[in-house]
Structures are given as C-alpha cells and as structure tokens.
Design an enzyme around this catalytic site. Sequence first.
Site, PDB file in Angstrom:
ATOM      1  N   TRP A 161     -25.409-111.254 -23.904  1.00  0.00           N
ATOM      2  CA  TRP A 161     -24.363-110.450 -23.282  1.00  0.00           C
ATOM      3  C   TRP A 161     -23.076-110.468 -24.117  1.00  0.00           C
ATOM      4  CZ3 TRP A 161     -24.489-110.981 -17.205  1.00  0.00           C
ATOM      5  CH2 TRP A 161     -25.811-110.875 -16.757  1.00  0.00           C
ATOM      6  N   LYS A 189     -36.832-107.644 -32.012  1.00  0.00           N
ATOM      7  CA  LYS A 189     -36.009-108.811 -32.372  1.00  0.00           C
ATOM      8  C   LYS A 189     -36.878-110.060 -32.524  1.00  0.00           C
ATOM      9  CE  LYS A 189     -32.159-109.153 -32.776  1.00  0.00           C
ATOM     10  NZ  LYS A 189     -31.341-109.064 -34.017  1.00  0.00           N
ATOM     11  N   TYR A 210     -36.892-103.185 -27.790  1.00  0.00           N
ATOM     12  CA  TYR A 210     -35.801-103.911 -28.451  1.00  0.00           C
ATOM     13  C   TYR A 210     -36.116-105.403 -28.562  1.00  0.00           C
ATOM     14  CZ  TYR A 210     -31.394-106.490 -28.688  1.00  0.00           C
ATOM     15  OH  TYR A 210     -30.407-107.394 -29.023  1.00  0.00           O
ATOM     16  N   THR A 237     -31.477-112.627 -29.846  1.00  0.00           N
ATOM     17  CA  THR A 237     -31.062-112.221 -28.508  1.00  0.00           C
ATOM     18  C   THR A 237     -31.820-112.939 -27.395  1.00  0.00           C
ATOM     19  OG1 THR A 237     -31.002-110.295 -27.005  1.00  0.00           O
ATOM     20  CG2 THR A 237     -32.710-110.318 -28.671  1.00  0.00           C
TER      21      THR A 237
END
Length: 289
Positions: free
Chosen positions: A149, A128, A124, A100
């Site tokens: 996104w 990741k 988060y 991400t």
Amino acid sequence: MSLRIAVIGRHGQLACSLRKTQPSHISCIYVGRDEIDLFNLAELEKTLADIDIVINTAAYTSVDQAETDKDGAETLNHIAAEHLAQTATKIGYRLIHLSTDYVFSGIPGKPWTTMDKPEPLSVYGKSKYAGEQAVIRSGVQAAIIRTSWLYSDTGNNFVNTMLRLLNNKHSLSVVNDQLGSPTSATNLSAFIWAMCQIEYWPQIIHFRDQGVTTWFEFAQEIQRQASEIGILDSHCNLMPISTDEYGGPAPRPLNSVLDMSDTPDLVEQHSWQFALSEVLHRIKHRGEG
C-alpha cells in the site's frame, strides 16, 4: 570510497522519494525506462558497469489494467527483473528488487511471513512473483523487498486519489474488508538507503509501516487529518462496501499484512497514521509554496 548506486525507474514515486532522501555520501544515478533499455543486455552491462548496487523500482503497477495486458505486466515485472539479475551475475553489482504484498493469496489469518509460499491471485501479483523467482534463480547477491500500500506526496497513489475524490464528491464508497498496512515511500526509502550500507542481506525482506487497517479506515484517516490541516474544501460522506460490491477486474487479497519479525532493525519504525501525517503536511506546504 563512496558507494555507486543506480536507481532504475526514476519517474516513479519510490524513485522520487529515494532522490529526496539520498544520503550525501552516496553517489547515485537515476535512470528512467526512457533512458535505458531493460531488454538489451549489452546496454545494461555498459550502463551499469561501474555500479556497486542497483535498486530496481521499475514496475507495472496498474493492477486492474494488467488483467487485460498480461504481456505488459510480465515484460516489466518479470523479464526486466530477470535481465537485471542476469547482468548482475555477469558484472558483479548487488541488486535490491522491489516487490509486493500482492504475491500472497490473501486468505484471512495471521500476517504473511517471508517463509510463507506466495500464491498470487492477479496477473499483477503473478508477474511480480515471477520476477522474484527470476532474481532468486540467478544466484546474484540480492534482496527482494516486499512492501504494501505504498504512497507518497507525489504520483498516482491512494492518498492523492482520495484527496482529489474527497474534494470533488458528496459521497464515496471504499472497500472495508481488505486488510493491509499503508507504507510511506519516505520510510521505505530510509530503509533502502540503510540496506545499501550493510554487508549482509536476507534474500527476502518485508517492510511496511506499523499497524493494520482497511482501505475504508485509511480513507477515513486521510479525511480526518486532511480536514484538520485545511487541505480539504468540502465534506464527503464515506461509505464502507465489500470487495464483492466494489467489483473490479483484478482479484485483490483480503489479507495482505506482511510479517516483519525477520526484517533487519535498521531504521526507526512509525505508525501508518504518523507517516500519513508527515505526507499530508508536505502536500499542504507544497500547496502554500
């Protein structure tokens, strides 16, 4: 001989998109977390014994919830990735691991390159990034694909949330000071399938649709296009607000634009506005079906 591929996390929007776009010459199984124990190494070895490539789409993606569920985010985003990488080193499959834009700090400026050092702000993002590091440490032949996104015509994502809210509210406030690039799961899927068919993989890859916007401008474009094709029943007044005004448990990067100058040229690139149009038309056709 046909490639044998396993997609982990079959209920997510990316896995669903991979299934819809799967090339006919590729053999693929889709495995949900209810069907495989990602924390049982023996079970992983047995299930993935004859697999050439594993695509790991399984992730804990509730950014705000992760702030109070650190163990949940860490377990799925870090430990599960580590176990898939460990299994790969033992039985020999290649690994595509999805990550991400939230691994970056979001300091405004230029787009983030694959060489920039991640400094995630949220639980988060930190989980990741820990997953990325575990994959790299394992030494397995792997590609870590960072995207941003992500949305599709199905599942829980910004586009579907906006359509629901725009149809049910008279006014709506949307953050206008976070920069990023919306990415269609269909376009990301095409890139992943192309990756599966080449021999050399960069260790870290950035993939997104073309263009940069804010959440507010993204919402405006969703409203404009959805109104034009008749999938919005009423008008909602959109109002821009700052990240500080929005609040929220998890800190978000103000700039999460990913630099793609090192991304392999494997698929045709599309603007995020064009990609959004394709997704909205799929939603319209499904509603008419």
